[in-house]
Enzyme design. Structure first.
Site, PDB file in Angstrom:
ATOM      1  N   GLU A 185       0.521  -0.862  -0.348  1.00  0.00           N
ATOM      2  CA  GLU A 185       0.104  -0.199  -0.255  1.00  0.00           C
ATOM      3  C   GLU A 185       1.272   1.249   0.373  1.00  0.00           C
ATOM      4  O   GLU A 185       0.435   2.357   0.859  1.00  0.00           O
ATOM      5  CB  GLU A 185      -1.002  -0.136   1.167  1.00  0.00           C
ATOM      6  N   GLU A 290      -5.098  -8.154  -1.599  1.00  0.00           N
ATOM      7  CA  GLU A 290      -5.793  -7.490  -0.565  1.00  0.00           C
ATOM      8  C   GLU A 290      -7.284  -6.956  -0.836  1.00  0.00           C
ATOM      9  O   GLU A 290      -7.256  -6.027  -1.888  1.00  0.00           O
ATOM     10  CB  GLU A 290      -5.710  -6.624   0.289  1.00  0.00           C
TER      11      GLU A 290
END
Ligand code: BMA
Length: 366
Positions: A185, A290
């Site tokens: 991320e 994810e």
């Protein structure tokens, strides 16, 4: 002249195929190589289903041998088992969500023994003041890369990571392949390695050093490296911090669904399309690393929100986040409102859970 050009292109395409059909770590062991090649082939037709901390706990239980919420609902374990290594760097006995590292080793062995795939993220504290992964009050990355004043501290962190990853072995001492997904991320703003608190070059330098230290200095050859962003609007943005083909095996991103189901679908679709394009261009394996909808409060989310978009692409896997408690879970458990729909998702021929993965012997070269 034409012959010369033709020959060059045959030679260079041959070299390209050879170079990119093996993991970035040139010394990857045979199971890791097989995993890479088989996963790439499998992704052309199927998407594996993954769940974070699948075997460690679920909603209303912890520490029960053989249990998994995904299995309780669908009858099968997930094919991909997500784990986290956060707090290994602190010499903690448990990872950041309370799973003992000793137990984690057993889970990894168990998943591997049935032909499942283990992937690790690392919600690491920073090596300077050991504050949480979410502490962005200091510029950490520039201090810990080679040449930085705190570089030795980062090496000490990696020594612990290497010891743990190196301890993932079968009973007869074979290293278990693992997909390692550090600094995930990074296009977000919430972790100390994110783009608001590091430059492009600093990020790449941290990645390169991490890769080289684990594979060359520490001699770990059971790792596939996964580069995984958060949001991005363009291909250029996705590739901005890409460390290079010699340092990455898998490409992915993390994206979560909130009440606006259509908005999630639109963004998922756009990002998957870019991801697939980039993965083809670099000959890497794409995955939806994810995703999920906290508490899955929509009874047809799996087949009507996630699947219609996912089905358009060739993702190697899709992983949903952990089942911690009634207010924080991403896979159903028996009686949960999306459980029936999840069974339909499980039965979709494109999707693979452990029961269909086991016979494919993903760690054997074919
Ligand atoms: C977040 C939440 C946290 C957890 C963290 C790392 O998304 O699930 O509760 O600590 O991931 O696993």
């Amino acid at each position: 002249m034409y012959l010369f050009i033709a020959l060059c292109s045959v030679i260079s395409s041959g070299c390209y195929a050879q170079k990119s059909d093996r993991p970035a770590d040139k010394k990857a062991n045979s199971e890791t190589k097989a995993l890479y090649i088989n996963l790439k082939k499998l992704a052309a037709k199927h998407t594996l289903f993954g769940h974070q901390d699948a075997l460690a706990y679920g909603v209303g239980w912890r520490n029960e041998e053989g249990r998994s919420d995904v299995k309780s609902v669908s009858g099968a374990y997930p094919a991909v088992y997500g784990w986290d290594m956060g707090h290994i760097e602190l010499d903690s006995l448990k990872e950041l969500d309370g799973v003992p590292f000793d137990q984690l080793r057993q889970f990894v062995k168990e998943a591997y023994s049935r032909g499942g795939i283990n992937t690790f993220s690392w919600h690491t504290t920073n090596p300077i003041d050991h504050k949480s992964a979410w502490d962005t009050t200091q510029l950490i990355v520039k201090q810990i890369i080679p040449g930085g004043a705190k570089h030795e501290l980062y090496k000490a962190y990696l020594d612990k990571v290497a010891a743990f990853l190196g301890s993932l072995k079968t009973d007869d001492g074979k290293a278990i392949p693992v997909i390692f997904r550090p600094f995930h991320e990074h296009t977000g703003t919430w972790f100390w390695w994110c783009e608001n608190v590091s430059t492009v070059d600093e990020f790449k330098s941290m990645w390169h050093f991490t890769f080289d230290y684990l594979t060359k200095t520490k001699g770990l050859h059971n790792l596939l490296f996964s580069y995984s962003a958060a949001d991005f609007a363009t291909k250029e943005k996705y590739e901005e911090r890409y460390p290079g083909d010699d340092y990455v095996d898998m490409l992915g991103f993390d994206i979560y669904c909130f009440e606006d189901l259509k908005g999630y679908q639109t963004k998922l679709d756009r990002q998957l399309s870019i991801l697939q394009e980039v993965a083809i261009a670099h000959n890497k394996i794409p995955a939806l690393t994810e995703t999920g909808y906290e508490r899955v409060p929509n009874s047809t989310w799996w087949t009507e929100t996630l699947m219609p978009v996912l089905a358009k692409y060739n993702m190697a896997y899709v992983l949903v986040w952990r089942n911690d408690r009634p207010a924080h879970h991403y896979a159903p458990y028996p009686g949960q409102q999306s459980a029936d729909d999840f069974k339909k998702f499980y039965a979709d021929p494109k999707i693979i859970f452990q029961d269909k993965l086991t016979p494919l012997s993903i760690y054997k070269s074919k």
